[in-house]
Write an enzyme that holds these catalytic residues in place. Structure first.
Site, short mmCIF file in Angstrom:
data_model
loop_
_atom_site.label_atom_id
_atom_site.label_comp_id
_atom_site.label_asym_id
_atom_site.label_seq_id
_atom_site.Cartn_x
_atom_site.Cartn_y
_atom_site.Cartn_z
N LYS A 105 38.40 28.74 42.20
CA LYS A 105 37.36 27.81 41.71
C LYS A 105 37.93 26.45 41.33
O LYS A 105 37.24 25.43 41.47
CB LYS A 105 36.61 28.43 40.53
CG LYS A 105 37.46 28.95 39.38
CD LYS A 105 37.89 30.38 39.61
CE LYS A 105 39.00 30.78 38.66
NZ LYS A 105 39.10 32.18 38.39
N LYS A 205 33.57 26.81 37.49
CA LYS A 205 32.56 27.75 38.01
C LYS A 205 31.15 27.19 37.82
O LYS A 205 30.29 27.30 38.72
CB LYS A 205 32.69 29.09 37.29
CG LYS A 205 34.01 29.79 37.59
CD LYS A 205 34.24 30.91 36.59
CE LYS A 205 35.49 31.70 36.90
NZ LYS A 205 35.89 32.58 35.79
P1 NAP Z 1 48.41 35.65 40.23
O1 NAP Z 1 48.37 37.04 39.74
O2 NAP Z 1 49.20 34.63 39.46
O3 NAP Z 1 48.94 35.72 41.73
C1 NAP Z 1 49.27 34.57 42.47
C2 NAP Z 1 50.00 35.03 43.73
O4 NAP Z 1 50.22 33.90 44.54
C3 NAP Z 1 51.35 35.68 43.46
O5 NAP Z 1 51.52 36.80 44.30
C4 NAP Z 1 52.36 34.58 43.85
O6 NAP Z 1 53.56 35.08 44.36
C5 NAP Z 1 51.59 33.91 44.96
N1 NAP Z 1 52.00 32.53 45.19
C6 NAP Z 1 52.03 31.51 44.30
N2 NAP Z 1 52.46 30.39 44.91
C7 NAP Z 1 52.69 30.72 46.20
C8 NAP Z 1 53.17 30.00 47.33
N3 NAP Z 1 53.47 28.71 47.26
N4 NAP Z 1 53.30 30.67 48.50
C9 NAP Z 1 52.98 31.99 48.59
N5 NAP Z 1 52.53 32.72 47.55
C10 NAP Z 1 52.41 32.08 46.38
O7 NAP Z 1 46.94 35.04 40.38
P2 NAP Z 1 45.57 35.86 40.52
O8 NAP Z 1 45.10 36.24 39.18
O9 NAP Z 1 45.72 36.89 41.58
O10 NAP Z 1 44.60 34.68 41.00
C11 NAP Z 1 44.58 34.26 42.34
C12 NAP Z 1 43.37 33.33 42.54
O11 NAP Z 1 42.18 34.06 42.29
C13 NAP Z 1 43.32 32.12 41.61
O12 NAP Z 1 42.73 31.04 42.28
C14 NAP Z 1 42.42 32.59 40.49
O13 NAP Z 1 41.78 31.52 39.84
C15 NAP Z 1 41.43 33.41 41.27
N6 NAP Z 1 40.73 34.42 40.50
C16 NAP Z 1 41.41 35.26 39.68
C17 NAP Z 1 40.73 36.23 38.99
C18 NAP Z 1 41.42 37.19 38.05
O14 NAP Z 1 40.73 37.89 37.31
N7 NAP Z 1 42.75 37.26 38.03
C19 NAP Z 1 39.34 36.35 39.15
C20 NAP Z 1 38.67 35.48 40.00
C21 NAP Z 1 39.37 34.52 40.68
P3 NAP Z 1 54.61 35.91 43.42
O15 NAP Z 1 53.92 37.21 43.15
O16 NAP Z 1 55.81 36.07 44.25
O17 NAP Z 1 54.82 35.08 42.20
N1 HSE Z 2 40.49 33.65 34.28
C1 HSE Z 2 39.21 33.94 34.82
C2 HSE Z 2 38.33 34.53 33.73
C3 HSE Z 2 39.35 34.90 35.97
O1 HSE Z 2 38.86 34.91 32.68
O2 HSE Z 2 37.11 34.59 33.91
C4 HSE Z 2 38.05 35.16 36.69
O3 HSE Z 2 37.63 34.02 37.37
#
Ligand code: NAP
Ligand code: HSE
Length: 450
Positions: A105, A205
């Site tokens: 987002k 969002k």
């Molecule tokens: P995360 O746990 O921090 O994971 C990020 C991943 O991206 C890690 O595997 C990291 O690698 C990889 N990465 C970072 N930089 C990179 C690069 N330059 N090249 C290749 N890989 C790279 O984040 P997440 O929570 O999964 O969130 C991912 C996205 O989804 C974000 O945009 C977030 O806003 C969105 N989102 C998250 C949630 C939630 O609840 N977590 C919900 C909705 C949306 P390493 O593992 O090696 O560090």
């Molecule tokens: N950090 C975000 C939240 C993840 O707490 O809602 C889901 O977009």
């Protein structure tokens, strides 16, 4: 059966969640869609990091370019977060004509218009169901299910981390820092949790929802944004005594409906003026949003034809977000199968006259907590300042049982333009017997679309 090959960039909370979810339900999806989804590459930052059994090492790489440029990869899923490399990943994939799925987002909020234009120019599509409200299919609702409605209001709890923190502060009395740590441990928070607690994630969002609902891309700088750092247990308790629960809300509301051009006039039609804002608010306990707890999200949408609707579900975490990503993958796969990349375009601008109304002129209701010296005449002086500004008070309460140099006084203020209330409160803060700046939290109405 036809196969669609997927490359994922990002193998963290959501990326590994998608891999797990597809392992579990890939067969079911294939039988429903008539297309099998196959993950062929996953890029991470550090390919040597131990990740348990979640990502098969044979498909993991440390170089995202080898995923995006791989001729076998037909759909690219961006799940790294941030707005720099993520933007490069999405633009590179689109430039190859590959559809992209993202849950990012922050990226859409900052670069949505550019990315949607790139998708159009390359006959590809951009899918982003996971970007708002985790597992709740709210993007599809606004783009497809409610397409026949003018959207009059959207009020949503769209940040799971803040809702989790506020819930635990209220129900268990734990402090802010401890609740945030727990939200991080559970994978709800952003890599930089200030995005959550300062309201920016909710603003990203809310801006996406506002843009879809009103047909012009709302820029992040236009969104009035407040977070929850200033919310104390004391205000949570006072709010509870008054019959309210404090929630961080994203609010999109039509303030002025817009007008058609006068007959024969050269002037263009003026689009609607909308409020787009994120702030903590007192929600009446009788309202359904007050009982949305922990990392759950809920979005109440009011359309001119459908009336009030409500969408509820888990708003953060690997599994709910993966569910949204799978739904986008299904759409991308079906679009590839049927050669229909623009069946439901990512975003269609359609109301260029629409604009965001500055927060200062939006009517708001307030809860105000003042610290005052317990002396005769204090209330009269406060009331005089408000009366001079034309602001009505609905109640004044001095909760009992507080001793010390100053005591708390709670004012509930009727609707008045936000800027006017803030100006009056700044004057009240300078009164002799008022100690420190007032704590001000907006109050949401219980009524339909209020
Ligand atoms: P995360 O746990 O921090 O994971 C990020 C991943 O991206 C890690 O595997 C990291 O690698 C990889 N990465 C970072 N930089 C990179 C690069 N330059 N090249 C290749 N890989 C790279 O984040 P997440 O929570 O999964 O969130 C991912 C996205 O989804 C974000 O945009 C977030 O806003 C969105 N989102 C998250 C949630 C939630 O609840 N977590 C919900 C909705 C949306 P390493 O593992 O090696 O560090
Ligand atoms: N950090 C975000 C939240 C993840 O707490 O809602 C889901 O977009």
């Amino acid at each position: 059966m036809q196969q669609v090959k997927i490359g994922i960039v990002g193998g963290g909370t959501v990326g590994s969640g998608v891999v797990r979810a597809l392992e579990r339900n890939g067969g079911l999806m294939a039988s429903r869609l008539g297309v099998r989804l196959e993950i062929v590459r996953v890029a991470v930052r550090d390919a040597r990091k131990r990740r348990g059994a979640e990502l098969p090492s044979a498909i993991v790489t440390g170089d995202w370019k080898t995923v995006v440029h791989n001729p076998d990869v037909q759909v690219v899923v961006e799940l790294i977060g941030g707005t720099t490399t993520a933007r490069e990943v999405v633009l590179a994939a689109l430039s190859h004509g590959k559809p992209v799925v993202t849950a990012n987002k922050a990226l859409l909020s900052a670069h949505g218009e550019e990315l949607f234009a790139a998708a159009r120019a390359n006959n590809a599509n951009l899918y982003y169901e996971g970007s708002v409200a985790g597992g709740i299919p709210i993007i599809k609702v606004l783009r497809e299910s409610l397409v026949g409605n003018r959207i009059l209001s959207i009020r949503g709890i769209v940040n799971g981390t803040c809702n989790y923190i506020l819930t635990r502060m209220k129900l268990e009395g734990i402090d802010f820092a401890e609740a945030l740590k727990e939200a991080q441990r559970l994978g709800y928070a952003e890599a930089d949790p200030t995005l959550d607690v300062d309201g920016h994630d909710a603003a990203h969002k809310t801006g996406i929802l506002a843009s879809l609902a009103h047909g012009f891309w709302v820029q992040p700088r236009e969104i009035h944004t407040e977070g929850i750092r200033g919310i104390t247990r004391l205000d949570i308790q006072f709010a509870a005594r008054l019959g309210y629960t404090i929630r961080l809300l994203g609010v999109v509301r039509t303030i002025s409906p817009g007008r058609a051009p006068a007959k024969g006039a050269r002037k263009r039609a003026a689009g609607p003026g909308i409020q787009v804002a994120v702030y903590p608010a007192l929600v009446p306990d009788s309202h359904v949003l007050a009982s949305v707890n922990h990392a759950f999200n809920a979005v109440a949408v009011r359309g001119d034809i459908v009336g009030e609707t409500l969408f509820y579900g888990r708003g953060a975490g690997g599994d709910p977000t993966s569910s949204a990503v799978l739904s986008d993958l299904a759409d991308a796969a079906l679009d590839l199968k049927h050669g229909s990349h623009d069946r439901v375009p990512a975003f269609v601008p359609h109301d260029r006259g629409g604009h965001v109304v500055p927060m200062d002129s939006v009517p708001c209701r307030y809860y105000v907590r003042l610290a005052v010296l317990d002396r005769p005449g204090v209330f009269a002086k406060i009331a005089a300042v408000l009366a001079k500004a034309g602001i009505g008070i609905s109640s004044i309460i001095q909760p009992e049982g507080h001793e010390g140099e100053s005591v708390p006084v709670i004012l509930m203020i009727h609707d008045a333009p936000d800027g006017k209330v803030k100006g009056a409160m700044a004057r009240i803060a300078t009164l002799d017997n008022v100690k420190g700046p007032p704590v001000m939290i907006r109050v949401e109405g219980a009524g339909e679309g209020a």
